[in-house]
Scaffold this motif. Structure first.
Motif, PDB file in Angstrom:
ATOM      1  N   TYR A   3      29.853 -25.063  -8.781  1.00  0.00           N
ATOM      2  CA  TYR A   3      30.309 -24.953  -7.450  1.00  0.00           C
ATOM      3  C   TYR A   3      31.956 -25.597  -7.164  1.00  0.00           C
ATOM      4  CZ  TYR A   3      25.522 -23.865  -6.234  1.00  0.00           C
ATOM      5  OH  TYR A   3      24.547 -23.181  -6.189  1.00  0.00           O
ATOM      6  N   LYS A   4      32.080 -26.808  -7.939  1.00  0.00           N
ATOM      7  CA  LYS A   4      33.398 -27.164  -7.974  1.00  0.00           C
ATOM      8  C   LYS A   4      34.188 -27.147  -9.128  1.00  0.00           C
ATOM      9  CE  LYS A   4      32.747 -30.315  -3.999  1.00  0.00           C
ATOM     10  NZ  LYS A   4      32.640 -31.938  -3.498  1.00  0.00           N
ATOM     11  N   GLY A  23      28.844 -20.824  -2.995  1.00  0.00           N
ATOM     12  CA  GLY A  23      28.227 -21.773  -2.294  1.00  0.00           C
ATOM     13  C   GLY A  23      27.556 -21.250  -1.011  1.00  0.00           C
ATOM     14  N   LYS A  24      27.322 -22.228  -0.012  1.00  0.00           N
ATOM     15  CA  LYS A  24      26.755 -21.728   1.295  1.00  0.00           C
ATOM     16  C   LYS A  24      27.521 -21.032   2.117  1.00  0.00           C
ATOM     17  CE  LYS A  24      23.179 -25.224   1.483  1.00  0.00           C
ATOM     18  NZ  LYS A  24      22.775 -26.512   2.204  1.00  0.00           N
ATOM     19  N   LYS A  82      32.647 -19.939 -10.968  1.00  0.00           N
ATOM     20  CA  LYS A  82      32.208 -20.677  -9.843  1.00  0.00           C
ATOM     21  C   LYS A  82      31.236 -19.892  -8.934  1.00  0.00           C
ATOM     22  CE  LYS A  82      36.062 -23.895  -9.633  1.00  0.00           C
ATOM     23  NZ  LYS A  82      37.312 -24.319  -9.070  1.00  0.00           N
TER      24      LYS A  82
END
Length: 183
Positions: free
Chosen positions: A161-162, A178-179, A175
């Motif tokens: 994610y990061k 995400g939401k 990556k």
């Protein structure tokens, strides 16, 4: 017969290869000394400047003998290269406030845990940190260098994610999005 196993291993000047009576191959060079036990399916002969690997026909299945034949040749070639040039792996530490510091034969990692993580290097493997976010592991034994690099990376693998974590130099981390919130 293995196509790789048929090829002789050329020994450069300054490197000595010998086969002991205990079915062991010893390679000595400017970067150190490496030893390897031989499997019962193969045998090694050392001539002037070359190493030849033969299969022993009476032992094991043909397919396994062929695999061990090529593997033994590749391992001896890696040993010769290791004692002449050596191997190195580079790692990157990605994260805000995360860093690494080499202290003699140890590496201390500050990677988001409440205490620093200390990893002891095995014999024959050295570690360096040119800057706090880069780690360089080097030594003559290819397997030991790769193993310790994977052990360091395993302490904090890159998250999707990061992108924070420890990764190999040049490794691309895909990556995730995400939401997402709709209206």
């Amino acid at each position: 017969m293995s196509r790789i196993g048929k090829q002789p291993v050329n020994v450069p000047t300054g490197v000595t290869v010998e086969r002991t009576t205990a079915r062991e191959v010893v390679v000595k060079g400017p970067k150190g000394e490496l030893r390897m036990k031989l499997r019962p399916e193969v045998d090694v002969t050392v001539d002037k400047g070359t190493v030849n690997i033969q299969q022993l026909e009476a032992i094991g299945e043909r397919r396994e003998r062929s695999a061990f034949h090529g593997m033994t040749r590749a391992m001896i070639a890696n040993m010769v290269l290791g004692v002449t040039k050596g191997y190195e792996k580079k790692l990157e530490v990605v994260g805000v406030g995360w860093n690494a510091a080499a202290q003699g034969t140890k590496i201390v990692l500050n990677i988001g845990y409440n205490k620093p993580v200390t990893i002891e290097m095995p014999k024959g493997v050295q570690v360096g940190t040119p800057n706090p976010n880069n780690i360089v592991i080097f030594g003559a034994d290819k397997q030991a260098v790769g193993h310790i690099a994977s052990m360091i990376r395993k302490r904090r693998p890159p998250e999707p994610y990061k992108g924070k974590g420890i990764r190999y130099a040049g490794e691309v981390v895909q990556k995730k999005q995400g939401k997402s919130f709709g209206t």
